[in-house]
Design a protein around this motif. Structure first.
Motif, mmCIF file in Angstrom:
data_model
loop_
_atom_site.group_PDB
_atom_site.id
_atom_site.type_symbol
_atom_site.label_atom_id
_atom_site.label_comp_id
_atom_site.label_asym_id
_atom_site.label_seq_id
_atom_site.Cartn_x
_atom_site.Cartn_y
_atom_site.Cartn_z
ATOM 1 N N GLN A 117 0.822 -1.209 0.000
ATOM 2 C CA GLN A 117 0.000 0.000 0.000
ATOM 3 C C GLN A 117 0.858 1.260 0.000
ATOM 4 O O GLN A 117 0.548 2.244 -0.660
ATOM 5 C CB GLN A 117 -0.926 0.014 1.222
ATOM 6 C CG GLN A 117 -2.183 -0.828 1.036
ATOM 7 C CD GLN A 117 -2.845 -1.142 2.366
ATOM 8 O OE1 GLN A 117 -2.664 -0.429 3.344
ATOM 9 N NE2 GLN A 117 -3.614 -2.230 2.404
ATOM 10 N N ALA A 118 1.950 1.219 0.758
ATOM 11 C CA ALA A 118 2.824 2.387 0.818
ATOM 12 C C ALA A 118 3.435 2.672 -0.546
ATOM 13 O O ALA A 118 3.549 3.828 -0.967
ATOM 14 C CB ALA A 118 3.917 2.168 1.861
ATOM 15 N N VAL A 119 3.815 1.607 -1.257
ATOM 16 C CA VAL A 119 4.370 1.796 -2.599
ATOM 17 C C VAL A 119 3.305 2.400 -3.513
ATOM 18 O O VAL A 119 3.558 3.379 -4.230
ATOM 19 C CB VAL A 119 4.874 0.457 -3.187
ATOM 20 C CG1 VAL A 119 5.305 0.642 -4.640
ATOM 21 C CG2 VAL A 119 6.022 -0.101 -2.367
ATOM 22 N N SER A 120 2.111 1.839 -3.464
ATOM 23 C CA SER A 120 1.021 2.343 -4.313
ATOM 24 C C SER A 120 0.766 3.822 -4.066
ATOM 25 O O SER A 120 0.616 4.610 -4.992
ATOM 26 C CB SER A 120 -0.278 1.581 -4.021
ATOM 27 O OG SER A 120 -0.079 0.201 -4.241
ATOM 28 N N LYS A 121 0.760 4.145 -2.801
ATOM 29 C CA LYS A 121 0.477 5.534 -2.424
ATOM 30 C C LYS A 121 1.548 6.467 -2.984
ATOM 31 O O LYS A 121 1.243 7.512 -3.553
ATOM 32 C CB LYS A 121 0.432 5.636 -0.902
ATOM 33 C CG LYS A 121 -0.353 6.837 -0.397
ATOM 34 C CD LYS A 121 -0.500 6.798 1.118
ATOM 35 C CE LYS A 121 -0.574 8.195 1.699
ATOM 36 N NZ LYS A 121 -0.289 8.187 3.145
ATOM 37 N N LYS A 122 2.775 6.073 -2.835
ATOM 38 C CA LYS A 122 3.894 6.862 -3.364
ATOM 39 C C LYS A 122 3.754 7.038 -4.874
ATOM 40 O O LYS A 122 4.009 8.109 -5.422
ATOM 41 C CB LYS A 122 5.223 6.139 -3.109
ATOM 42 C CG LYS A 122 6.028 6.579 -1.926
ATOM 43 C CD LYS A 122 6.846 7.815 -2.212
ATOM 44 C CE LYS A 122 7.553 8.295 -0.953
ATOM 45 N NZ LYS A 122 6.844 9.350 -0.242
ATOM 46 N N LYS A 127 3.713 13.686 -9.725
ATOM 47 C CA LYS A 127 4.596 13.181 -10.789
ATOM 48 C C LYS A 127 5.600 14.249 -11.172
ATOM 49 O O LYS A 127 5.563 14.800 -12.286
ATOM 50 C CB LYS A 127 3.769 12.768 -12.025
ATOM 51 C CG LYS A 127 2.566 11.899 -11.716
ATOM 52 C CD LYS A 127 2.697 10.545 -12.387
ATOM 53 C CE LYS A 127 1.630 9.592 -11.867
ATOM 54 N NZ LYS A 127 1.759 8.250 -12.405
ATOM 55 N N THR A 128 6.472 14.557 -10.266
ATOM 56 C CA THR A 128 7.480 15.610 -10.498
ATOM 57 C C THR A 128 8.228 15.374 -11.775
ATOM 58 O O THR A 128 9.397 15.168 -11.822
ATOM 59 C CB THR A 128 8.492 15.698 -9.337
ATOM 60 O OG1 THR A 128 7.983 14.991 -8.210
ATOM 61 C CG2 THR A 128 8.764 17.139 -8.982
ATOM 62 N N GLU B 99 11.042 6.445 -1.710
ATOM 63 C CA GLU B 99 11.173 7.569 -2.649
ATOM 64 C C GLU B 99 12.135 7.219 -3.781
ATOM 65 O O GLU B 99 11.865 7.494 -4.953
ATOM 66 C CB GLU B 99 11.706 8.794 -1.925
ATOM 67 C CG GLU B 99 10.807 9.291 -0.814
ATOM 68 C CD GLU B 99 10.431 10.747 -0.984
ATOM 69 O OE1 GLU B 99 11.271 11.513 -1.471
ATOM 70 O OE2 GLU B 99 9.271 11.093 -0.651
ATOM 71 N N ARG B 100 13.241 6.643 -3.411
ATOM 72 C CA ARG B 100 14.241 6.326 -4.421
ATOM 73 C C ARG B 100 13.722 5.268 -5.383
ATOM 74 O O ARG B 100 13.961 5.346 -6.587
ATOM 75 C CB ARG B 100 15.539 5.856 -3.765
ATOM 76 C CG ARG B 100 16.295 7.017 -3.139
ATOM 77 C CD ARG B 100 17.527 6.560 -2.418
ATOM 78 N NE ARG B 100 18.454 5.859 -3.288
ATOM 79 C CZ ARG B 100 19.501 5.187 -2.865
ATOM 80 N NH1 ARG B 100 19.734 5.109 -1.557
ATOM 81 N NH2 ARG B 100 20.295 4.594 -3.714
ATOM 82 N N LEU B 101 13.003 4.303 -4.831
ATOM 83 C CA LEU B 101 12.473 3.243 -5.681
ATOM 84 C C LEU B 101 11.490 3.798 -6.695
ATOM 85 O O LEU B 101 11.554 3.494 -7.896
ATOM 86 C CB LEU B 101 11.773 2.191 -4.815
ATOM 87 C CG LEU B 101 11.166 1.024 -5.591
ATOM 88 C CD1 LEU B 101 12.274 0.132 -6.132
ATOM 89 C CD2 LEU B 101 10.221 0.204 -4.719
#
Lengths: 128, 128, 128, 128
Positions: A117-122, A127-128, B99-101
């Motif tokens: 979930q944390a990955v998905s959220k990130k 989208k810098t 963040e890096r991933l």
DNA sequence: GTGGTCTAGACCACA
DNA sequence: GTGGTCTAGACCACA
């Protein structure tokens, strides 16, 4: 032509600045976001933009050249040389990061679902 | 008596060895996998196990002590001092890696679904 | 440009060299004799000046950084971060030394007045 | 005969335990508080009393013997050998501590009067 | 056996 | 020039 801010440089990450640049160009080339013939911003431009020493940028560029990733032409901007990579080749490039993330998550006893979930959220972040 | 190999040390990752050790202990403590009073493997044991210099291990241990993470007793193994952390605190510890991933994945133009699948797959890997 | 010899290092005192350095910086910062932004002499300078190993100095500096006492900027000298302390905080820092001195004096049966005079005399010595 | 608790041992002071013992006996002898012929408490007694390893006490005693400070008699307690010292000799023994105290006070910018008052106050503390 | 201190010396990253 | 990382190796203090 706009100045595309190619690099996301974090001076506090512990990763050497020149490696951050090098790895990012590799990735942009791997993904085809940088195509053969595309120009890289000049050493001075990058240095000014990120307030780092031109020597550091220059070093990253020299290593890219040694790798055959870019080509240097006297008096002209550096250009991308290499071609695209397969999907698998690309995943391989983030292999090390993936490993570190999963190791860290396990040592923190973070449940699998929480991590995903944390990955998905990130991924849905800006989208810098 | 089992020899628990606590640390997963990668000499090629670019992350300084002593920092790898330091960060792993922090995480194991955060998650409660290392409890107050638990003993750490000796400097020499870790050094032998991973074929690195005892001084390097010692450096990591000294920094942990300065951080209040472990306590030293003359002539005896070091012991964990600090307690557990909340789930949020723990997620924060892998923030930088996340963040890096995600940055890397974007620069490689890896689709969100592909990345998430890759994370899932890694999570199902061998639970060393 | 003056070379300020900040540290008074005594290799025979039994106190580890890196601790002597660490404690002295702490004290100079506590008293405001080192102000935020002030630069510390370089590792090599201190090492040369006192004929000790750069690693030993480096170790002291690393611990100061871990303590938040100084900040590091790549390729530049270290700078003081922390601010001044109250008078009471400062007295507390020599508490341990005071205790040891008084214990020693009593075990030597040195009269109170003699000890106080000895302290006064030392205070009037050369203000190195 | 009462068991006189001779030693004031602080395991956190950074000073090696055996040196604390050694120095205290030296001082008690210098001041005449321990007279030639006086018996020292046994290694085991001291070790039990202060919860330290007998080896550590034994080592201190052996060094005292090597120094000619005490004499060992098979199966009997150790006895003090050396005689008294002059007042100046005694002050010399706390010279190093005095120096460290004054250096610390200066680096902390503690006014001379404040330091002297602090010493006086300590001297009036509990005569353990 | 445990951890700690120090040195000498090589090599890296950055300004 | 700056600081950092690591190794090899000697020797100390303590259980």
């Amino acid at each position: 032509m706009d100045l595309v801010v190619l690099f996301d440089i974090n001076p506090h990450s512990g990763v050497p600045l020149y490696r951050q640049i090098l790895e990012q160009v590799r990735r942009l080339v791997s993904s085809g976001q940088l195509q053969p013939g595309d120009e890289l911003p000049s050493v001075r431009e990058v240095a000014r933009e990120h307030a780092i020493n031109p020597m550091t940028v220059s070093r990253a560029y020299s290593l890219m050249e040694a790798e055959g990733l870019v080509e240097r032409q006297r008096g002209k901007p550096m250009r991308i040389r290499a071609g695209e990579q397969s999907a698998d080749d690309r995943l391989e490039q983030i292999e090390a990061l993936l490993e570190r993330l999963v190791l860290a998550a396990r040592q923190l006893d973070i449940p699998d679902q929480t991590l995903i979930q944390a990955v998905s959220k990130k991924l849905q972040g800006p989208k810098t």
